[in-house]
Design an enzyme around this catalytic site. Sequence first.
Site, PDB file in Angstrom:
ATOM      1  N   TYR A  96       0.845  -1.201   0.000  1.00 56.24           N
ATOM      2  CA  TYR A  96       0.000   0.000   0.000  1.00 56.24           C
ATOM      3  C   TYR A  96       0.880   1.251   0.000  1.00 56.24           C
ATOM      4  O   TYR A  96       0.649   2.198  -0.743  1.00 56.24           O
ATOM      5  CB  TYR A  96      -0.906  -0.012   1.238  1.00 56.24           C
ATOM      6  CG  TYR A  96      -2.011   1.007   1.198  1.00 56.24           C
ATOM      7  CD1 TYR A  96      -3.303   0.643   0.824  1.00 56.24           C
ATOM      8  CD2 TYR A  96      -1.768   2.341   1.534  1.00 56.24           C
ATOM      9  CE1 TYR A  96      -4.331   1.584   0.776  1.00 56.24           C
ATOM     10  CE2 TYR A  96      -2.781   3.284   1.488  1.00 56.24           C
ATOM     11  CZ  TYR A  96      -4.067   2.909   1.112  1.00 56.24           C
ATOM     12  OH  TYR A  96      -5.074   3.830   1.066  1.00 56.24           O
ATOM     13  N   PHE A 148      -8.781  18.062 -25.349  1.00 53.13           N
ATOM     14  CA  PHE A 148      -9.406  16.775 -25.614  1.00 53.13           C
ATOM     15  C   PHE A 148     -10.750  16.781 -24.875  1.00 53.13           C
ATOM     16  O   PHE A 148     -10.943  17.558 -23.949  1.00 53.13           O
ATOM     17  CB  PHE A 148      -8.504  15.630 -25.125  1.00 53.13           C
ATOM     18  CG  PHE A 148      -9.162  14.289 -25.306  1.00 53.13           C
ATOM     19  CD1 PHE A 148      -9.421  13.807 -26.578  1.00 53.13           C
ATOM     20  CD2 PHE A 148      -9.551  13.526 -24.218  1.00 53.13           C
ATOM     21  CE1 PHE A 148     -10.060  12.589 -26.763  1.00 53.13           C
ATOM     22  CE2 PHE A 148     -10.186  12.302 -24.389  1.00 53.13           C
ATOM     23  CZ  PHE A 148     -10.446  11.836 -25.657  1.00 53.13           C
ATOM     24  N   ASP A 149     -11.669  15.878 -25.269  1.00 48.97           N
ATOM     25  CA  ASP A 149     -13.025  16.029 -24.708  1.00 48.97           C
ATOM     26  C   ASP A 149     -13.113  15.831 -23.191  1.00 48.97           C
ATOM     27  O   ASP A 149     -13.869  16.528 -22.525  1.00 48.97           O
ATOM     28  CB  ASP A 149     -14.078  15.208 -25.471  1.00 48.97           C
ATOM     29  CG  ASP A 149     -13.747  13.750 -25.616  1.00 48.97           C
ATOM     30  OD1 ASP A 149     -12.781  13.304 -24.984  1.00 48.97           O
ATOM     31  OD2 ASP A 149     -14.452  13.034 -26.353  1.00 48.97           O
ATOM     32  N   ASP A 240      -0.527  18.243 -21.895  1.00 47.40           N
ATOM     33  CA  ASP A 240      -1.328  17.020 -21.922  1.00 47.40           C
ATOM     34  C   ASP A 240      -0.481  16.071 -22.765  1.00 47.40           C
ATOM     35  O   ASP A 240      -0.418  16.176 -23.990  1.00 47.40           O
ATOM     36  CB  ASP A 240      -2.694  17.288 -22.562  1.00 47.40           C
ATOM     37  CG  ASP A 240      -3.508  15.995 -22.688  1.00 47.40           C
ATOM     38  OD1 ASP A 240      -2.925  14.901 -22.621  1.00 47.40           O
ATOM     39  OD2 ASP A 240      -4.737  16.089 -22.872  1.00 47.40           O
ATOM     40  N   ALA A 242      -0.354  12.771 -23.392  1.00 48.21           N
ATOM     41  CA  ALA A 242      -0.794  11.412 -23.742  1.00 48.21           C
ATOM     42  C   ALA A 242       0.052  10.807 -24.879  1.00 48.21           C
ATOM     43  O   ALA A 242       0.488   9.669 -24.815  1.00 48.21           O
ATOM     44  CB  ALA A 242      -2.275  11.424 -24.123  1.00 48.21           C
ATOM     45  N   LYS A 283      -1.702   5.566 -23.720  1.00 44.27           N
ATOM     46  CA  LYS A 283      -1.263   5.852 -25.090  1.00 44.27           C
ATOM     47  C   LYS A 283       0.234   5.543 -25.201  1.00 44.27           C
ATOM     48  O   LYS A 283       0.633   4.409 -25.399  1.00 44.27           O
ATOM     49  CB  LYS A 283      -1.566   7.296 -25.470  1.00 44.27           C
ATOM     50  CG  LYS A 283      -3.026   7.540 -25.841  1.00 44.27           C
ATOM     51  CD  LYS A 283      -3.885   7.714 -24.643  1.00 44.27           C
ATOM     52  CE  LYS A 283      -5.271   8.201 -24.972  1.00 44.27           C
ATOM     53  NZ  LYS A 283      -6.125   8.262 -23.771  1.00 44.27           N
ATOM     54  N   HIS A 476     -21.589  11.375 -27.361  1.00 44.03           N
ATOM     55  CA  HIS A 476     -21.286  10.277 -28.300  1.00 44.03           C
ATOM     56  C   HIS A 476     -21.133   8.915 -27.612  1.00 44.03           C
ATOM     57  O   HIS A 476     -21.304   7.889 -28.235  1.00 44.03           O
ATOM     58  CB  HIS A 476     -20.066  10.577 -29.166  1.00 44.03           C
ATOM     59  CG  HIS A 476     -18.812  10.895 -28.426  1.00 44.03           C
ATOM     60  ND1 HIS A 476     -18.727  11.936 -27.521  1.00 44.03           N
ATOM     61  CD2 HIS A 476     -17.591  10.337 -28.452  1.00 44.03           C
ATOM     62  CE1 HIS A 476     -17.517  11.991 -27.046  1.00 44.03           C
ATOM     63  NE2 HIS A 476     -16.792  11.030 -27.579  1.00 44.03           N
TER      64      HIS A 476
END
Length: 485
Positions: A96, A148-149, A240, A242, A283, A476
């Site tokens: 942990y 990004f969304d 970001d 990714a 990614k 979507h």
Amino acid sequence: MSIMVLDILNLPSLTGAEERNNMRNRINYAEPYKIKMVEAIELKPAEYREKAIAEAGFNLFNLKAEDVYIDLLTDSGTGAMSNRQWASVFLGDESYAGAASYFKVKDAIKDIFGYNYLVLSHQGRAAENILMGSLVKPGQRVLNNMHFDTTEGHVLMNEALPVNLLRDEGFDTEFDAPFKGNMDLEKLEAELKVGAENGTVPFVMMTVTCNSNGGQPVSMKNIREAAEITHKYGLKFFFDAARYAENCYFIQQREKGYEDKSIKEIATEMFSYGDGATMSAKKDAIVNIGGFVAIKNDEDLYNMCTQRQIQYEGFRTYGGLAGRDMEAIAAGLYEGLNDDYLEDRIGQVKYLGDKLNEIGIPLQIPFGGHGVFINAKKLLPDIEQKYFPAQALTIELYKAGGIRGVELGTCAFGHTDSATGEEYYPELELVRLAIPRRVYTDRHMDVIVNTFADIVKNKSRIHKLKLVYAPTIMRHFTARFEEIV
Ligand code: F0G
């Protein structure tokens, strides 16, 4: 047959540069890996597919994965881990607190990003929740080349406004430029002049590569200058990250002065201009789950983020991940930087794009890092935007070949204005075919191309769509449609 073999044997020996060039153009070339484990996929019969997609409310997200033949819904968490990553899984320290696996990720991030603090999370959007929840206040404007969304979703959930500062060319799917993810620096400066002064801009973010406009890269020059401007106004500059390794590959290939630098050197320079990053490890760290916030040296921010991390994800040294996941991330971060791997990956996207181009499919150019984006408005000019042309194309792609792509058009980005009841239509009406990492061969790409050839010949069988259910945000994922026949 024997003549072909002889020809190959008679090839003159090539220089390293020539070999690499052949690799890029897939001449005398095969994927730089061999397959040790396989997972069966099946093309279900056409009648079955017709029924399955109708039952799914004509939304590909509602399909069972086993009913999909080639799954290009996303390149997120869908990559194939290497034998080394799988071996590392067995080293996972499941403690942990203080797990050895955590320190391996921390060391990798210090080594590649140059950042001192690591806040792990179960995936990218959880990292966004941590960072945005810590820094964004109601009424603020969050600046990004293009959100990004989920990033946009987190800004909105904190009652702030997401502002996209992409240069105009980034929205033009037919304009050929090397770095269409670049931020408009004049717009950035104009925003900061007002926003930094009155405290309405919390920070600036750069998405590399820029997923929302097709996986388009950002140049090192643009990153450096955007960071300089942001710092001049006393604000922090985040990535970001990714698909940062893919962005670095494009810098190596396209930006003067970087051709002889390794991807890792480029990455380290790139991150040196920022103050931190969020990353979906699903990614470019080639793992099935995981994410993080990395912070260069702001200990107060790290402590703030840790509060939310513990609340939403878990203790500092695991953040919602198993020790084995952390091991796979630490190994995957390095594999994602490998030249052969990136050459093959981005080469495969180009291979698919070139072949689709040859049969006249209108595509966004240049091709992005993680997939090709089809201009559905152009391919299906008879279907008006209110009838969801890109969604209609994804349906047909499934019906015709069992292939699952994703709509990035009116369904994903359109909405009904709650005050006026008016429909808002996005500029772009795209279908993304995202290529999972190390999963499909060029043979699969050929099947996709053949399916498109069939679709082009039989466009008249494609139906317009009517929306019958939609939630208010990110519709979507759960929207349902009916075909207008
Ligand atoms: N940022 C970018 C640029 C992304 O592309 C994604 C995810 C995220 C953040 C969120 O990360 O999924 O781990 O929570 N993109 C996926 C896609 C879902 O299909 O493009 P996540």
